[in-house]
Design an enzyme around this catalytic site. Sequence first.
Site, PDB file in Angstrom:
ATOM      1  N   ARG A 137      -5.694 -12.096 -44.609  1.00  0.00           N
ATOM      2  CA  ARG A 137      -6.936 -12.795 -44.283  1.00  0.00           C
ATOM      3  C   ARG A 137      -8.097 -11.857 -44.540  1.00  0.00           C
ATOM      4  O   ARG A 137      -8.123 -10.743 -44.022  1.00  0.00           O
ATOM      5  CB  ARG A 137      -6.859 -13.159 -42.799  1.00  0.00           C
ATOM      6  CG  ARG A 137      -7.643 -14.343 -42.402  1.00  0.00           C
ATOM      7  CD  ARG A 137      -7.285 -14.730 -40.991  1.00  0.00           C
ATOM      8  NE  ARG A 137      -7.819 -13.784 -40.019  1.00  0.00           N
ATOM      9  CZ  ARG A 137      -8.344 -14.141 -38.854  1.00  0.00           C
ATOM     10  NH1 ARG A 137      -8.398 -15.411 -38.524  1.00  0.00           N
ATOM     11  NH2 ARG A 137      -8.774 -13.252 -38.005  1.00  0.00           N
ATOM     12  N   ASP A 187      -1.125  -5.434 -36.479  1.00  0.00           N
ATOM     13  CA  ASP A 187      -1.487  -4.080 -36.047  1.00  0.00           C
ATOM     14  C   ASP A 187      -0.703  -3.683 -34.798  1.00  0.00           C
ATOM     15  O   ASP A 187      -0.240  -2.550 -34.665  1.00  0.00           O
ATOM     16  CB  ASP A 187      -2.989  -3.989 -35.729  1.00  0.00           C
ATOM     17  CG  ASP A 187      -3.845  -4.051 -36.996  1.00  0.00           C
ATOM     18  OD1 ASP A 187      -3.276  -4.194 -38.085  1.00  0.00           O
ATOM     19  OD2 ASP A 187      -5.081  -3.964 -36.871  1.00  0.00           O
TER      20      ASP A 187
END
Length: 209
Positions: free
Chosen positions: A105, A204
Amino acid sequence: MSTKGVTVINHPLVQHNLTRLRDARTEPQEFRRALSEVAALMVYEATRSFAVNACRVRTPLATARGWRLQREVVLVPILRAGLGMLDSILQLIPHARVGFIGLKREEKTLRASTYHKSLPKNLSRFEVILIDPMCATGGSTVAAMDLLAELGAKRVRLVNLVAAPEGIRKVRRHYPRLPIFTAAIDEKLNERGYILPGLGDAGDRLFGV
Ligand code: PRP
Ligand code: URA
């Protein structure tokens, strides 16, 4: 919002693990464990309606009625975060094939662009399980579904962990009949396209990068 075709899995073990995943103090090692466990629990529910064929099986003593899955299964995690759900699902469906869709994204536009795909050529004969823990704007799910549809996929279900109402609406506009299995429909997106309250950036947190 219409939640037709969306199954929110409220099982206590799913919700317990989701809470661990939401907690900002949860480190990658525990994040990986909880995501893996929740994925197995969710896929159990998501595959409940798989078509089966009746068969006979010979036990050591007699014959018994049995059931076999009617179709082969393809698991398709969306990279990166979908990888965190793959292994435990494979343990439940070890004969499944695995395809991959790499999507990223873009931070400003929030548009998902494809950087990798490796999928069986003709998906029409498979049950496809699309795997992504996050559905925020819905752009990644729609992009992945477009790739699966191009390859003829007819039976796809999405195993997701947290969805935003905005994402569900978008997916519904493009794929009204896609069954969606999730553990939570959260409140909304923030100005950067993150789900609130959500769990932050799943990739993450999973990989620590
Ligand atoms: C995250 C997440 C989803 C996507 C959801 O991936 O894993 O794939 O965002 O957002 P959307 O519904 O607005 O498209 P990201 O693109 O950050 O890549 P990553 O998993 O490699 O971190
Ligand atoms: N991707 C994530 O990993 N988290 C969000 O909240 C939105 C997109």
